[in-house]
Design a protein around this motif. Structure first.
Motif, mmCIF file in Angstrom:
data_model
loop_
_atom_site.group_PDB
_atom_site.id
_atom_site.type_symbol
_atom_site.label_atom_id
_atom_site.label_comp_id
_atom_site.label_asym_id
_atom_site.label_seq_id
_atom_site.Cartn_x
_atom_site.Cartn_y
_atom_site.Cartn_z
ATOM 1 N N LEU A 1 0.699 -1.189 -0.017
ATOM 2 C CA LEU A 1 -0.104 0.125 -0.006
ATOM 3 C C LEU A 1 0.845 1.273 -0.108
ATOM 4 O O LEU A 1 0.535 2.092 -0.737
ATOM 5 N N LEU A 2 1.953 1.159 0.746
ATOM 6 C CA LEU A 2 2.791 2.420 0.922
ATOM 7 C C LEU A 2 3.471 2.597 -0.569
ATOM 8 O O LEU A 2 3.687 3.749 -1.050
ATOM 9 N N ASP A 3 3.767 1.443 -1.139
ATOM 10 C CA ASP A 3 4.554 1.565 -2.483
ATOM 11 C C ASP A 3 3.649 2.008 -3.532
ATOM 12 O O ASP A 3 4.032 3.022 -4.447
ATOM 13 N N THR A 4 2.423 1.427 -3.473
ATOM 14 C CA THR A 4 1.412 2.174 -4.451
ATOM 15 C C THR A 4 1.213 3.719 -4.151
ATOM 16 O O THR A 4 0.951 4.416 -5.478
ATOM 17 N N LEU A 5 1.268 4.215 -3.096
ATOM 18 C CA LEU A 5 0.878 5.607 -3.032
ATOM 19 C C LEU A 5 2.062 6.211 -2.758
ATOM 20 O O LEU A 5 2.171 7.663 -2.375
ATOM 21 N N HIS A 6 3.543 5.772 -3.191
ATOM 22 C CA HIS A 6 4.860 6.287 -2.964
ATOM 23 C C HIS A 6 5.127 6.984 -1.749
ATOM 24 O O HIS A 6 5.432 8.020 -1.550
ATOM 25 N N LEU A 7 4.698 6.032 -0.520
ATOM 26 C CA LEU A 7 5.099 6.559 0.729
ATOM 27 C C LEU A 7 6.274 5.614 1.429
ATOM 28 O O LEU A 7 6.216 4.626 1.060
ATOM 29 N N GLU A 8 6.411 6.300 2.513
ATOM 30 C CA GLU A 8 7.694 5.458 3.497
ATOM 31 C C GLU A 8 7.305 5.936 4.796
ATOM 32 O O GLU A 8 6.791 7.116 5.234
ATOM 33 N N GLN A 9 7.400 5.062 5.762
ATOM 34 C CA GLN A 9 7.222 5.400 7.130
ATOM 35 C C GLN A 9 8.563 5.012 7.964
ATOM 36 O O GLN A 9 9.517 4.473 7.470
ATOM 37 N N GLN A 10 8.416 5.889 9.034
ATOM 38 C CA GLN A 10 9.613 5.556 10.046
ATOM 39 C C GLN A 10 9.134 5.912 11.407
ATOM 40 O O GLN A 10 8.042 6.531 11.710
ATOM 41 N N THR B 1 0.701 11.321 26.135
ATOM 42 C CA THR B 1 1.582 10.771 27.005
ATOM 43 C C THR B 1 1.551 9.215 27.321
ATOM 44 O O THR B 1 1.971 8.858 28.245
ATOM 45 N N LYS B 2 1.047 8.541 26.229
ATOM 46 C CA LYS B 2 0.764 7.171 26.610
ATOM 47 C C LYS B 2 1.840 6.372 25.479
ATOM 48 O O LYS B 2 1.740 4.996 25.855
ATOM 49 N N ASP B 3 2.423 6.981 24.666
ATOM 50 C CA ASP B 3 3.305 6.162 23.862
ATOM 51 C C ASP B 3 4.596 6.629 23.804
ATOM 52 O O ASP B 3 5.000 7.751 24.143
ATOM 53 N N TYR B 4 5.639 5.816 23.810
ATOM 54 C CA TYR B 4 7.046 6.031 23.867
ATOM 55 C C TYR B 4 7.579 6.337 22.514
ATOM 56 O O TYR B 4 8.702 6.688 22.005
ATOM 57 N N TYR B 5 6.890 5.793 21.272
ATOM 58 C CA TYR B 5 7.236 6.025 20.207
ATOM 59 C C TYR B 5 5.993 6.258 19.420
ATOM 60 O O TYR B 5 4.818 5.631 19.496
ATOM 61 N N THR B 6 5.942 6.768 18.068
ATOM 62 C CA THR B 6 4.973 6.951 16.750
ATOM 63 C C THR B 6 5.273 6.907 15.719
ATOM 64 O O THR B 6 6.852 6.602 15.477
ATOM 65 N N THR B 7 4.710 6.598 14.797
ATOM 66 C CA THR B 7 5.121 6.561 13.404
ATOM 67 C C THR B 7 4.792 7.603 12.641
ATOM 68 O O THR B 7 3.764 8.486 12.767
ATOM 69 N N SER B 8 5.400 7.883 11.395
ATOM 70 C CA SER B 8 5.332 9.175 10.711
ATOM 71 C C SER B 8 5.362 8.905 9.098
ATOM 72 O O SER B 8 6.160 7.818 8.968
ATOM 73 N N PHE B 9 5.269 9.642 8.097
ATOM 74 C CA PHE B 9 5.434 9.264 6.866
ATOM 75 C C PHE B 9 6.676 10.362 6.472
ATOM 76 O O PHE B 9 6.552 11.584 6.507
#
Length: 405
Positions: A120-129, A158-166
């Protein structure tokens, strides 16, 4: 039982009762499992979200329990928005293709998930980190929608030690909807990352957000966070139905085990524990056998050997040597048949003698001598004691060879 023993038992019972009372009145532990199930009222359930959707989109919400592939391929006239929210939404290849084909026809796909399928990410030309708090030990992130037409302040989570983004996207086709800020050091400096986007696909649109907890009970009911969730929901398509997925969920929609009712309800749980403890106490104090002791019966002695010796002595004393010899020969021939599996119909046959020699591990000459003696004694009407002893010795030697002694 002595008076001292009863005192100890009373103290133990009172102690257990005090423990039960303390445990019963203890506040129920909060279940922070990210279930995202529509009827769960735990912090990370989506009961409040579905209630708001029914309120603000009347007669347009449809709860879907089937897999998306089955729903889209076996149902006609499906138009609108397919809404997914879970900690991780993982589509199979055929399922994703069916969804993309459906979106291409002019529909909307809305997915809230911390991670997305690579295809799905490749189809929309996206990457996550992954995005971490670099400068603070406490989990802290700020979320904000970028559309100036939406009244939304930056909200704190304040409940997550990490999150994800594009971290990579097609700027010509992608519209940024929301951003996440993370503290980068001990000062007020923050770094900005994109976490919500919208992109056209064919005749339809796809909306992705990497912050699924924005749709949970805890987030919506905390402070004024509902405005942030409402801002994301404002991008839902206005045409057609809104199909709420209930298949891709981390939690169970219903529980099949009857023990869930006992262990998840305080009153039933402690009733269950009291039954178990009562049964244990009964086993300890009242579970002893209450019957007469079973008397020891001395088993009968094996008199076979003594009986055999008595019969043998009777034959020997009466001078029945020919009869003893006949029995001795018959038993020996039966031994050959049952032990060595050799037929004894023709004792003079050369093949019989060789087979008997090989199977008994005995020299052929000794075998011939033993069989010759047996043949002679079978025809004699009078047998001496010496002949009977010689026969017995040769038979015993033959059996010793068979046993490898």
């Amino acid at each position: 039982m002595s008076k001292k023993g009863w005192i100890y038992i009373t103290i133990g019972v009172l102690t257990l009762a005090a423990i039960f009372v303390m445990e019963y009145n203890k506040p129920k532990k909060i279940n922070w499992f990210p279930s995202y199930v529509s009827h769960h009222k735990i912090p990370y359930g989506t009961y409040v979200l579905n209630d708001l959707m029914e309120k603000y989109f009347p007669n347009k919400i449809q709860q879907i329990q089937k897999p998306p592939f089955e729903f889209l391929t076996r149902t006609d006239s499906i138009k609108g928005t397919y809404f997914f929210v879970n900690e991780s939404v993982a589509f199979e290849e055929a399922e994703l293709n069916a969804l993309l084909d459906w979106v291409n026809q002019g529909n909307m796909l809305f997915v809230a998930s911390r991670s997305f399928e690579k295809k799905l990410l490749d189809t929309l030309h996206l990457e996550q980190q992954n995005v971490y708090n670099d400068g603070t030990l406490e989990p802290l992130f700020y979320y904000e929608l970028v559309n100036p037409k939406i009244k939304n302040q930056r909200v704190e989570f304040t409940k997550d030690y990490y999150t994800t983004s594009f971290d990579r996207l097609d700027t010509l086709r992608t519209t940024v909807l929301g951003q996440v800020y993370s503290p980068s050091d001990s000062t007020d400096t923050t770094t900005k990352h994109i976490n919500s986007i919208k992109q056209p696909f064919g005749k339809g649109e796809i909306v992705l957000t990497s912050f699924p907890k924005a749709f949970t009970n805890y987030f919506i009911l905390k402070d004024n966070n509902v405005e942030y969730t409402a801002g994301l929901l404002s991008y839902l398509g206005r045409n057609g139905q809104i199909y709420m997925d209930n298949f891709h969920k981390s939690g169970k929609s219903f529980y099949t085990s009857p023990m869930y009712l006992f262990l998840n309800t305080k009153e039933f749980k402690w009733a269950y524990y009291l039954v178990l403890i009562g049964g244990l106490i009964y086993i300890i104090f009242e579970g002893k056998r209450k019957q007469r002791a079973i008397p020891v019966v001395t088993p009968l002695k094996n008199q076979t050997l003594a009986f055999t010796r008595t019969i043998a002595d009777m034959y020997f004393e009466k001078g029945e040597l020919p009869l003893i010899t006949k029995h001795k020969i018959d038993y020996f021939l039966e031994y050959i048949r049952s032990k060595l599996y050799v037929s004894t119909q023709n004792l003079e046959d050369e093949t019989f003698l060789r087979n008997l020699s090989l199977r008994s591990n005995t020299d052929l000459k000794e075998v011939k001598a033993l069989i010759s003696m047996i043949s002679k004694l079978k025809t004699k009407q009078y047998v001496t004691e010496t002949e009977l002893k010689n026969l017995n010795q040769k038979i015993q030697a033959f059996k010793a060879n068979v046993d490898g002694k």
